[in-house]
Scaffold this active site. Structure first.
Site, PDB file in Angstrom:
ATOM      1  N   LYS A  15     -11.618   3.627   4.458  1.00  0.00           N
ATOM      2  CA  LYS A  15     -11.537   3.578   3.355  1.00  0.00           C
ATOM      3  C   LYS A  15     -12.964   2.725   2.295  1.00  0.00           C
ATOM      4  O   LYS A  15     -13.332   2.755   1.589  1.00  0.00           O
ATOM      5  CB  LYS A  15     -10.586   2.052   2.932  1.00  0.00           C
ATOM      6  CG  LYS A  15      -9.374   2.667   3.481  1.00  0.00           C
ATOM      7  CD  LYS A  15      -7.919   2.287   2.850  1.00  0.00           C
ATOM      8  CE  LYS A  15      -8.155   0.436   3.108  1.00  0.00           C
ATOM      9  NZ  LYS A  15      -7.793   1.019   4.734  1.00  0.00           N
ATOM     10  N   ARG A  89      -1.585  -3.460  -0.724  1.00  0.00           N
ATOM     11  CA  ARG A  89      -0.700  -3.162   0.884  1.00  0.00           C
ATOM     12  C   ARG A  89       0.626  -3.411   1.382  1.00  0.00           C
ATOM     13  O   ARG A  89       1.455  -3.210   1.923  1.00  0.00           O
ATOM     14  CB  ARG A  89      -1.323  -3.814   1.719  1.00  0.00           C
ATOM     15  CG  ARG A  89      -2.631  -3.817   2.154  1.00  0.00           C
ATOM     16  CD  ARG A  89      -3.285  -4.594   2.702  1.00  0.00           C
ATOM     17  NE  ARG A  89      -4.449  -4.436   4.191  1.00  0.00           N
ATOM     18  CZ  ARG A  89      -5.974  -4.441   4.045  1.00  0.00           C
ATOM     19  NH1 ARG A  89      -6.399  -5.165   2.529  1.00  0.00           N
ATOM     20  NH2 ARG A  89      -6.790  -4.553   4.698  1.00  0.00           N
ATOM     21  N   ARG A 128     -17.918  -1.690  13.890  1.00  0.00           N
ATOM     22  CA  ARG A 128     -18.327  -2.021  12.585  1.00  0.00           C
ATOM     23  C   ARG A 128     -18.629  -2.862  12.862  1.00  0.00           C
ATOM     24  O   ARG A 128     -18.242  -3.917  13.782  1.00  0.00           O
ATOM     25  CB  ARG A 128     -16.633  -1.695  12.030  1.00  0.00           C
ATOM     26  CG  ARG A 128     -16.946  -2.446  10.714  1.00  0.00           C
ATOM     27  CD  ARG A 128     -16.450  -1.975   9.675  1.00  0.00           C
ATOM     28  NE  ARG A 128     -14.935  -2.631   9.316  1.00  0.00           N
ATOM     29  CZ  ARG A 128     -14.085  -2.758   9.778  1.00  0.00           C
ATOM     30  NH1 ARG A 128     -13.874  -1.729   7.785  1.00  0.00           N
ATOM     31  NH2 ARG A 128     -12.798  -3.558   9.246  1.00  0.00           N
ATOM     32  N   ARG A 161     -17.021  -8.949  11.533  1.00  0.00           N
ATOM     33  CA  ARG A 161     -16.450  -9.690  11.026  1.00  0.00           C
ATOM     34  C   ARG A 161     -15.254 -10.421  12.577  1.00  0.00           C
ATOM     35  O   ARG A 161     -14.981  -9.528  13.271  1.00  0.00           O
ATOM     36  CB  ARG A 161     -15.706  -8.756  10.023  1.00  0.00           C
ATOM     37  CG  ARG A 161     -15.652  -8.430   8.899  1.00  0.00           C
ATOM     38  CD  ARG A 161     -15.041  -7.653   8.195  1.00  0.00           C
ATOM     39  NE  ARG A 161     -13.347  -7.438   8.512  1.00  0.00           N
ATOM     40  CZ  ARG A 161     -13.212  -6.460   7.618  1.00  0.00           C
ATOM     41  NH1 ARG A 161     -13.545  -5.782   6.304  1.00  0.00           N
ATOM     42  NH2 ARG A 161     -11.855  -6.873   7.640  1.00  0.00           N
ATOM     43  N   ARG A 172      -3.157  -6.647  13.005  1.00  0.00           N
ATOM     44  CA  ARG A 172      -3.521  -5.612  11.417  1.00  0.00           C
ATOM     45  C   ARG A 172      -2.555  -4.457  11.730  1.00  0.00           C
ATOM     46  O   ARG A 172      -2.361  -3.781  11.047  1.00  0.00           O
ATOM     47  CB  ARG A 172      -4.698  -5.530  11.256  1.00  0.00           C
ATOM     48  CG  ARG A 172      -5.588  -6.822  11.374  1.00  0.00           C
ATOM     49  CD  ARG A 172      -7.752  -6.825  11.139  1.00  0.00           C
ATOM     50  NE  ARG A 172      -8.134  -5.265  10.054  1.00  0.00           N
ATOM     51  CZ  ARG A 172      -9.310  -6.140  10.661  1.00  0.00           C
ATOM     52  NH1 ARG A 172      -9.971  -5.899  11.583  1.00  0.00           N
ATOM     53  NH2 ARG A 172      -9.963  -4.763   9.348  1.00  0.00           N
TER      54      ARG A 172
HETATM   55  P1  AMP Z   1      -9.673  -5.247   4.751  1.00  0.00           P
HETATM   56  O1  AMP Z   1     -11.111  -6.056   4.154  1.00  0.00           O
HETATM   57  O2  AMP Z   1      -9.093  -4.581   3.374  1.00  0.00           O
HETATM   58  O3  AMP Z   1      -9.685  -5.394   5.981  1.00  0.00           O
HETATM   59  O4  AMP Z   1      -9.140  -7.383   4.555  1.00  0.00           O
HETATM   60  C1  AMP Z   1      -9.058  -8.293   5.088  1.00  0.00           C
HETATM   61  C2  AMP Z   1      -8.032  -9.561   5.531  1.00  0.00           C
HETATM   62  O5  AMP Z   1      -8.173  -9.400   4.097  1.00  0.00           O
HETATM   63  C3  AMP Z   1      -6.457  -8.736   5.586  1.00  0.00           C
HETATM   64  O6  AMP Z   1      -6.754  -8.981   7.345  1.00  0.00           O
HETATM   65  C4  AMP Z   1      -5.637  -9.468   5.428  1.00  0.00           C
HETATM   66  O7  AMP Z   1      -5.919 -11.025   5.967  1.00  0.00           O
HETATM   67  C5  AMP Z   1      -6.867  -9.353   3.923  1.00  0.00           C
HETATM   68  N1  AMP Z   1      -6.456  -8.647   2.945  1.00  0.00           N
HETATM   69  C6  AMP Z   1      -7.253  -8.223   2.276  1.00  0.00           C
HETATM   70  N2  AMP Z   1      -6.262  -7.350   1.320  1.00  0.00           N
HETATM   71  C7  AMP Z   1      -5.317  -7.763   1.038  1.00  0.00           C
HETATM   72  C8  AMP Z   1      -3.862  -7.142   0.985  1.00  0.00           C
HETATM   73  N3  AMP Z   1      -3.742  -6.197  -0.825  1.00  0.00           N
HETATM   74  N4  AMP Z   1      -3.130  -8.119   1.067  1.00  0.00           N
HETATM   75  C9  AMP Z   1      -2.401  -9.094   2.021  1.00  0.00           C
HETATM   76  N5  AMP Z   1      -3.879  -8.730   2.911  1.00  0.00           N
HETATM   77  C10 AMP Z   1      -4.876  -9.000   2.202  1.00  0.00           C
END
Ligand code: AMP
Length: 219
Positions: A15, A89, A128, A161, A172
């Site tokens: 994404k 989410r 990644r 990360r 996740r």
């Molecule tokens: P991402 O970079 O989108 O994979 O987000 C990394 C982490 O940030 C996720 O695993 C969550 O812990 C937190 N996070 C990001 N966006 C959200 C969201 N919309 N709702 C809840 N947690 C989020």
């Protein structure tokens, strides 16, 4: 182009990469809640302190915090369109976004769900690498920088990360599986959902996305 999009899909489906490409092409702001949280953690803010534990474990940050953070930045999204990546989410997040939009007499144009098989996703997440400086995304085999460990865009250091390690990846993916169904039903029932296959390379996925949005030819 004033397109208001949310990008949905499992972590690691690509994404973020495709969102950055499309945002560049269309001149739209790209807002990633994951990036906002990582910035908050790196900046040592109160929000970062509250979110860090959840993120490290691969769990979702509670709705209350995420929604508050997004709505605080809502003004920056503007009326001119946006690409939201990693938000919503959960169903409460989707509803909060709809409310904020309708309060401003706006609405979403599309909710795009990116699909890929789990083995592809696990490979993408575990390989990644991210630029610490500009956030550009690489992969140790599929999207290598010209010089190992160095960002092509800005020369920044590439890192893995902490939640791209096996234990957090499992959590996740489970979190995503638990919540994806109701979210997809919500957008499907509003006639906004489009699905895009995301197993090929980023250029192909971008072409498919553009075609699904009526912006180009199918790949
Ligand atoms: P991402 O970079 O989108 O994979 O987000 C990394 C982490 O940030 C996720 O695993 C969550 O812990 C937190 N996070 C990001 N966006 C959200 C969201 N919309 N709702 C809840 N947690 C989020």
């Amino acid at each position: 182009m004033a397109l208001r999009l949310v990008l949905l899909g499992p972590p690691g489906v690509g994404k973020g990469t495709v969102a950055k490409m499309l945002a560049g092409t269309l001149g739209l702001p790209h807002v990633s809640t994951g990036d906002l949280f990582r910035e908050a953690v790196a900046g040592g803010t109160r929000l970062g302190g509250l979110a860090k534990g959840y993120m490290d474990r691969g769990e979702l940050v509670p709705d209350e915090l995420v929604i508050k953070m997004l709505l605080e930045r809502f003004g920056e999204l503007g009326d001119g369109g946006f690409i939201l990546d990693g938000f919503p989410r959960t169903l409460p997040q989707a509803k909060a976004l709809d409310e904020a939009l309708s309060d401003n007499e706006l609405s979403l144009d599309r909710a795009v769900y990116f699909e890929a098989a789990e083995d592809v996703i696990i490979d993408r997440l575990s390989g990644r690498r991210i630029c610490r400086n500009c956030g550009a995304i690489y992969h140790v085999r599929n999207m290598r920088p010209a010089v190992e460990g160095v960002c092509d865009e800005c020369g920044g250091e590439l890192y893995q990360r902490s939640d791209d390690r096996p234990e957090a990846i499992k959590v996740r993916l489970k979190e995503h599986a638990k919540r994806a169904g109701p979210l997809l039903d919500y957008y499907a029932s509003r006639g906004l959902l489009v699905k895009v296959g995301a197993e090929a390379d980023a250029e192909t996925t971008l072409a498919r996305l553009e075609a699904a949005l009526g912006l180009g030819e199918p790949a």
